[in-house]
Design a protein around this motif. Structure first.
Motif, PDB file in Angstrom:
ATOM      1  N   GLY A 138       0.816  -1.212   0.000  1.00 17.82           N
ATOM      2  CA  GLY A 138       0.000   0.000   0.000  1.00 17.82           C
ATOM      3  C   GLY A 138       0.846   1.256   0.000  1.00 17.82           C
ATOM      4  O   GLY A 138       0.517   2.241  -0.670  1.00 17.82           O
ATOM      5  N   TYR A 139       1.971   1.230   0.735  1.00 18.16           N
ATOM      6  CA  TYR A 139       2.868   2.386   0.772  1.00 18.16           C
ATOM      7  C   TYR A 139       3.438   2.652  -0.618  1.00 18.16           C
ATOM      8  O   TYR A 139       3.570   3.803  -1.035  1.00 18.16           O
ATOM      9  N   ARG A 143       2.104   5.925  -2.916  1.00 21.05           N
ATOM     10  CA  ARG A 143       3.246   6.727  -2.449  1.00 21.05           C
ATOM     11  C   ARG A 143       2.998   8.223  -2.627  1.00 21.05           C
ATOM     12  O   ARG A 143       3.251   9.011  -1.712  1.00 21.05           O
ATOM     13  N   ASP A 144       2.526   8.631  -3.803  1.00 18.32           N
ATOM     14  CA  ASP A 144       2.297  10.055  -4.067  1.00 18.32           C
ATOM     15  C   ASP A 144       1.272  10.634  -3.100  1.00 18.32           C
ATOM     16  O   ASP A 144       1.435  11.762  -2.610  1.00 18.32           O
ATOM     17  N   GLN A 149       0.804  14.173   2.365  1.00 18.18           N
ATOM     18  CA  GLN A 149       0.197  14.345   3.687  1.00 18.18           C
ATOM     19  C   GLN A 149       1.249  14.723   4.729  1.00 18.18           C
ATOM     20  O   GLN A 149       2.379  14.229   4.696  1.00 18.18           O
ATOM     21  N   ASP A 150       0.864  15.578   5.653  1.00 21.34           N
ATOM     22  CA  ASP A 150       1.744  15.896   6.777  1.00 21.34           C
ATOM     23  C   ASP A 150       1.909  14.667   7.662  1.00 21.34           C
ATOM     24  O   ASP A 150       0.956  13.926   7.915  1.00 21.34           O
ATOM     25  N   GLY A 299       0.844  16.017 -11.119  1.00 22.28           N
ATOM     26  CA  GLY A 299       0.491  14.720 -10.564  1.00 22.28           C
ATOM     27  C   GLY A 299      -0.962  14.616 -10.161  1.00 22.28           C
ATOM     28  O   GLY A 299      -1.500  13.523  -9.996  1.00 22.28           O
ATOM     29  N   MET A 300      -1.624  15.771  -9.975  1.00 26.86           N
ATOM     30  CA  MET A 300      -3.031  15.776  -9.587  1.00 26.86           C
ATOM     31  C   MET A 300      -3.967  15.623 -10.782  1.00 26.86           C
ATOM     32  O   MET A 300      -5.153  15.352 -10.625  1.00 26.86           O
ATOM     33  N   LYS A 301      -3.454  15.832 -11.986  1.00 21.28           N
ATOM     34  CA  LYS A 301      -4.299  15.800 -13.167  1.00 21.28           C
ATOM     35  C   LYS A 301      -4.708  14.368 -13.497  1.00 21.28           C
ATOM     36  O   LYS A 301      -3.966  13.428 -13.252  1.00 21.28           O
TER      37      LYS A 301
END
Length: 325
Positions: A138-139, A143-144, A149-150, A299-301
């Motif tokens: 899962g990591y 990963r992205d 995330q903080d 990367g969000m697209k």
């Protein structure tokens, strides 16, 4: 003009920037990770089709419907359960020894556990302690999302490989797992609900072993190995970065002036100025540098799904580069 002294704060800023730079480099290790990551949905879906076919031969939809009818009708009947992991077996052979210690082959039940949950197990020939942690899949896959995330770190298992359990590792693993979720929320809930079936019987896969063909068994075993290959691709990529970072930090520790550290960064392909280091806080330098911010936004697209032909072409290119390397 006097030279700027290189203090620990500046060293940390440059090290953080170098880590981001190294992760963005298009290396063979990163290409392998990216290529295998692109295949993960397909390999899980294909393996699930095999598992579903096996299960439905044993627990038919008609049988499940009848059991559901009885469960709905009688309060004391509780027989339907959803599950994502199974024990499958087939009749094969294995080599044993007779009383005189001579080898002999005899018929045997070959059985294995196959878990389709996000933190389900995978097969690896590696002796790495990291590779035996099922959370690593899962990591690697998300990963992205974890990097954004903080207080999450998808590379924590690799960074802590070979070390005893400690608060630093526990903190980030707990945060990673909390963000990814399980059966109750997050990516884990979405993933686990996709790969589950209604079965008859108790909700413990060890209580049932379902017969399959040898071919089906081998296909599922290969699926577990492919998952492991992806996890180890993540491991090799990040390990290569950590080795480079170790050398970089040694170099930074030995420098007295900021311009020496900037020269090192420039030689390694990272263009930064003393103004960036002196005037920008560590978070801004790492995340909001124009190139880093642009990469995060890209990367969000929503990206077009690669065709099978494109995946094959990329794979052939990667194998060619490996042979040359």
């Amino acid at each position: 003009m006097s030279r700027i002294r290189l203090n620990q704060e500046y060293r940390n800023k440059i090290a953080n920037r170098m880590r981001v730079h190294l992760e963005q480099e298009d290396t063979i290790e990163k290409q392998n990770y990216d290529n295998l990551k692109a295949d993960q949905i397909d390999i899980n879906d294909n393996a699930w089709k095999v598992a579903e076919k096996i299960v439905r031969r044993h627990y038919t939809l008609d049988d499940v419907a009848k059991a559901q009818y009885l469960q709905d009708k009688f309060e004391n009947v509780d027989t339907i359960a959803k599950d994502s992991c199974f024990h499958f077996h087939y009749m094969g052979t294995k080599e044993t020894r007779d009383y005189d210690n001579n080898p002999k082959v005899e018929e045997a039940t070959i059985e294995k556990h196959f878990d389709f949950r996000l933190n389900g197990s995978f097969d690896t020939d590696s002796n790495s302690s990291y590779s035996r942690d099922d959370s690593g899949y899962g990591y690697a896959l998300f990963r992205d999302e974890l990097k954004a995330q903080d207080n999450c770190n998808p590379d924590i298992l690799i960074e802590q490989e070979g070390k005893d359990q400690n608060p630093h590792k526990t903190k980030y693993c707990d945060n990673n797992n909390k963000y990814l979720g399980d059966d109750d929320k997050g990516y884990g809930k979405e993933w686990n609900e996709k790969y589950q079936l209604d079965l008859i019987g108790r909700n413990y896969c060890r209580d049932r072993s379902i017969a399959c063909t040898e071919q089906e068994f081998m296909m599922l075993q290969d699926w577990k190995k492919q998952k492991a290959q992806f996890v180890m691709a993540h491991h090799k990529w990040i390990s290569s970065i950590l080795k480079q970072m170790k050398e970089i930090k040694v170099g930074l520790k030995g420098y007295k002036y900021l311009d020496e550290a900037i020269e090192l960064a420039t030689e390694l392909g990272l263009n930064i100025t003393d103004a960036e280091i002196v005037r920008t806080n560590s978070t801004g330098l790492t995340i909001y540098n124009p190139k880093n911010l642009a990469d995060r936004i890209k990367g969000m697209k929503n990206k077009r799904e690669k065709t099978r032909e494109e995946k094959i072409a990329e794979r052939l290119l990667y194998e060619k580069q490996q042979s040359v390397n």
